[in-house]
Design an enzyme around this catalytic site. Structure first.
Site, PDB file in Angstrom:
ATOM      1  N   ARG A 164      83.131  54.904  38.300  1.00  0.00           N
ATOM      2  CA  ARG A 164      82.186  55.864  38.886  1.00  0.00           C
ATOM      3  C   ARG A 164      81.038  55.207  39.619  1.00  0.00           C
ATOM      4  O   ARG A 164      80.685  55.583  40.727  1.00  0.00           O
ATOM      5  CB  ARG A 164      81.583  56.769  37.793  1.00  0.00           C
ATOM      6  CG  ARG A 164      82.321  58.031  37.554  1.00  0.00           C
ATOM      7  CD  ARG A 164      82.159  58.417  36.100  1.00  0.00           C
ATOM      8  NE  ARG A 164      82.775  57.370  35.306  1.00  0.00           N
ATOM      9  CZ  ARG A 164      84.055  57.360  34.963  1.00  0.00           C
ATOM     10  NH1 ARG A 164      84.811  58.366  35.275  1.00  0.00           N
ATOM     11  NH2 ARG A 164      84.587  56.354  34.286  1.00  0.00           N
ATOM     12  N   THR A 165      80.423  54.209  38.986  1.00  0.00           N
ATOM     13  CA  THR A 165      79.216  53.651  39.595  1.00  0.00           C
ATOM     14  C   THR A 165      79.572  52.972  40.918  1.00  0.00           C
ATOM     15  O   THR A 165      78.930  53.197  41.942  1.00  0.00           O
ATOM     16  CB  THR A 165      78.542  52.665  38.620  1.00  0.00           C
ATOM     17  OG1 THR A 165      78.305  53.359  37.399  1.00  0.00           O
ATOM     18  CG2 THR A 165      77.228  52.161  39.172  1.00  0.00           C
ATOM     19  N   LYS A 188      84.133  29.772  40.066  1.00  0.00           N
ATOM     20  CA  LYS A 188      83.999  28.324  40.273  1.00  0.00           C
ATOM     21  C   LYS A 188      82.732  27.791  39.627  1.00  0.00           C
ATOM     22  O   LYS A 188      82.397  26.622  39.788  1.00  0.00           O
ATOM     23  CB  LYS A 188      83.964  28.014  41.771  1.00  0.00           C
ATOM     24  CG  LYS A 188      85.168  28.498  42.547  1.00  0.00           C
ATOM     25  CD  LYS A 188      84.980  28.179  44.034  1.00  0.00           C
ATOM     26  CE  LYS A 188      86.065  28.814  44.877  1.00  0.00           C
ATOM     27  NZ  LYS A 188      85.730  28.761  46.299  1.00  0.00           N
ATOM     28  N   ARG A 222      76.185  44.848  39.132  1.00  0.00           N
ATOM     29  CA  ARG A 222      76.461  45.076  37.698  1.00  0.00           C
ATOM     30  C   ARG A 222      76.857  43.734  37.113  1.00  0.00           C
ATOM     31  O   ARG A 222      77.665  43.003  37.692  1.00  0.00           O
ATOM     32  CB  ARG A 222      77.582  46.087  37.531  1.00  0.00           C
ATOM     33  CG  ARG A 222      78.073  46.157  36.094  1.00  0.00           C
ATOM     34  CD  ARG A 222      79.038  47.285  35.858  1.00  0.00           C
ATOM     35  NE  ARG A 222      78.364  48.571  35.880  1.00  0.00           N
ATOM     36  CZ  ARG A 222      78.929  49.716  35.520  1.00  0.00           C
ATOM     37  NH1 ARG A 222      80.185  49.735  35.128  1.00  0.00           N
ATOM     38  NH2 ARG A 222      78.256  50.845  35.556  1.00  0.00           N
ATOM     39  N   HIS A 269      70.728  50.951  32.546  1.00  0.00           N
ATOM     40  CA  HIS A 269      71.611  51.463  33.598  1.00  0.00           C
ATOM     41  C   HIS A 269      70.848  52.569  34.332  1.00  0.00           C
ATOM     42  O   HIS A 269      71.153  53.755  34.207  1.00  0.00           O
ATOM     43  CB  HIS A 269      72.888  52.004  32.960  1.00  0.00           C
ATOM     44  CG  HIS A 269      74.005  52.305  33.915  1.00  0.00           C
ATOM     45  ND1 HIS A 269      73.841  52.361  35.285  1.00  0.00           N
ATOM     46  CD2 HIS A 269      75.325  52.575  33.679  1.00  0.00           C
ATOM     47  CE1 HIS A 269      75.006  52.657  35.848  1.00  0.00           C
ATOM     48  NE2 HIS A 269      75.917  52.780  34.891  1.00  0.00           N
TER      49      HIS A 269
HETATM   50  C1  NCD Z   1      78.659  53.712  31.657  1.00  0.00           C
HETATM   51  C2  NCD Z   1      78.319  52.225  31.736  1.00  0.00           C
HETATM   52  O1  NCD Z   1      78.912  51.498  32.529  1.00  0.00           O
HETATM   53  O2  NCD Z   1      77.426  51.843  30.994  1.00  0.00           O
HETATM   54  N1  NCD Z   1      79.568  54.123  32.651  1.00  0.00           N
HETATM   55  C3  NCD Z   1      79.099  54.532  33.859  1.00  0.00           C
HETATM   56  O3  NCD Z   1      78.505  53.792  34.604  1.00  0.00           O
HETATM   57  N2  NCD Z   1      79.257  55.836  34.171  1.00  0.00           N
HETATM   58  C4  NCD Z   1      79.071  54.144  30.299  1.00  0.00           C
HETATM   59  C5  NCD Z   1      80.190  53.425  29.618  1.00  0.00           C
HETATM   60  O4  NCD Z   1      80.824  52.530  30.180  1.00  0.00           O
HETATM   61  O5  NCD Z   1      80.456  53.794  28.472  1.00  0.00           O
END
Ligand code: NCD
Length: 347
Positions: free
Chosen positions: A51-52, A80, A101, A129
């Site tokens: 999703r992100t 590397k 991320r 997040h």
């Molecule tokens: C979340 C995350 O990555 O922290 N997912 C997301 O970005 N919607 C929640 C999860 O992974 O449980």
């Protein structure tokens, strides 16, 4: 440079502005179709994401911009042995905004110190997040119409759930918000979240979901974060601690909002999906629009934002958190704030 590392980097007025712009985008998408023409987003996903990553990509494309990057650290020079700092220096020469991320807590702070473009934290280990929280706030705004006077149940893995930490820090700024923190004791909320954000808000810690349900206005379910556990046995024992299903909702308020950042594993039974109070798929959909609003805001703001990233070295002191970026990134200073907390991971 303006970054989004922690949700508190945005003032309440800015959150209101993001929500209002996101709503306008939903109503008038054609007005925004060229706003980022010629701009490039660098998407650095050192950890899995659906999703992100896709909603950020969709957001940038919907603004007329383009996206480059990687979705597995293994396909980048990290494999590397390249540091976060070096990777980010390069990518900031190739893009106008970076979304990152990373499994290490505090990695986006390291990135923001060397980047020449805005850095957005798309999840750092079990820490924060903030853009999921933007999605969550837009959902609460649309479904409940207010941020004040809410009782919010947060259930599941409150220890490693980074979305929970950011949600609590955001919501604790509003009036008369009560948190019901529902988890097994081994997965309870970390001390730094309590100390930094929960002191002014009312909260209770409980283990029983069904007993908590009747008083809730929002129920935020979360996945037990398998990837953060040191022991497979502990994960196996705790993974199904809570399973929300249709029958458990019998005592819930008729206007409860059931949320989940997704992906879900077992914690919400599919029989809840048809309930009109199940808002998690709308929540995921809102992510595209609020991220469009965020990209526009960060690209147009040229203020200096270095509230974070300052601290002092203390002779011989290192962060004890094994998941902290300060223990793996070569060449960065180990910095602590006035409360002796690590500036990267807050522990
Ligand atoms: C979340 C995350 O990555 O922290 N997912 C997301 O970005 N919607 C929640 C999860 O992974 O449980």
């Amino acid at each position: 440079m303006r970054n989004l590392i922690n949700i508190l980097d945005l003032s309440i007025n800015e959150l209101d502005e993001l929500i209002s712009v996101a709503s306008d985008i939903m109503d008038n998408p054609q007005n925004y179709a060229d706003k980022c023409k010629g701009k490039i987003m660098g998407a650095l996903f050192f950890e899995p994401s659906t999703r992100t990553r896709l909603s950020f990509t969709s957001a940038m494309m919907s603004l007329g911009g383009q996206v480059l990057g990687f979705d597995q650290a293994g396909s980048s020079s990290v494999a590397k042995g390249e540091t976060v700092s070096d990777t980010v220096r390069m990518v900031s020469a190739y893009s106008d905004i970076i979304v990152m991320r990373h499994p290490k807590e505090g990695a986006p702070i390291v990135a923001s110190k060397v980047a020449s473009v805005p850095v957005i934290n798309a999840g750092d280990g079990g820490h924060y997040h903030p853009t999921q929280t933007l999605t969550d706030l837009l959902t609460i705004h649309k479904k409940k119409g207010r941020f004040d006077n809410l009782t919010i149940g947060v259930c599941g893995d409150l220890k490693y759930g980074r979305t929970v930490h950011s949600l609590i820090s955001a919501m604790s700024r509003y009036n008369n918000v009560k948190f019901v923190l529902i988890s097994p004791s081994e997965l309870s909320i970390p001390d730094y979240v309590k100390e930094d954000y929960l002191n002014n808000s009312k909260y209770v810690e409980v283990t029983d979901l069904e007993k908590a349900i009747p008083e809730l206005d929002v129920l935020y379910m979360t996945r037990v974060q398998a990837e953060r556990f040191d022991s497979v046995e502990t994960y196996e024992r705790l993974k199904d601690s809570y399973i929300l299903n249709h029958s458990k909702l019998a005592s819930a308020k008729s206007d409860l909002s059931i949320m989940h950042p997704l992906p879900r594993v077992n914690e919400i039974d599919v029989d809840v999906d048809e309930d009109s109070r199940a808002h998690y798929f709308d929540q995921a959909m809102y992510g595209r629009y609020i991220r469009m609003a965020l990209i526009l805001m960060l690209l147009k703001t040229h203020g200096v934002d270095d509230r974070r990233g300052t601290g002092v070295e203390i002779e011989g002191k290192v962060c004890k958190n094994p998941h902290c970026i300060s223990n793996s990134e070569r060449g960065i200073k180990k910095l602590f704030n006035s409360k002796s907390k690590c500036i990267y991971c807050d522990q």
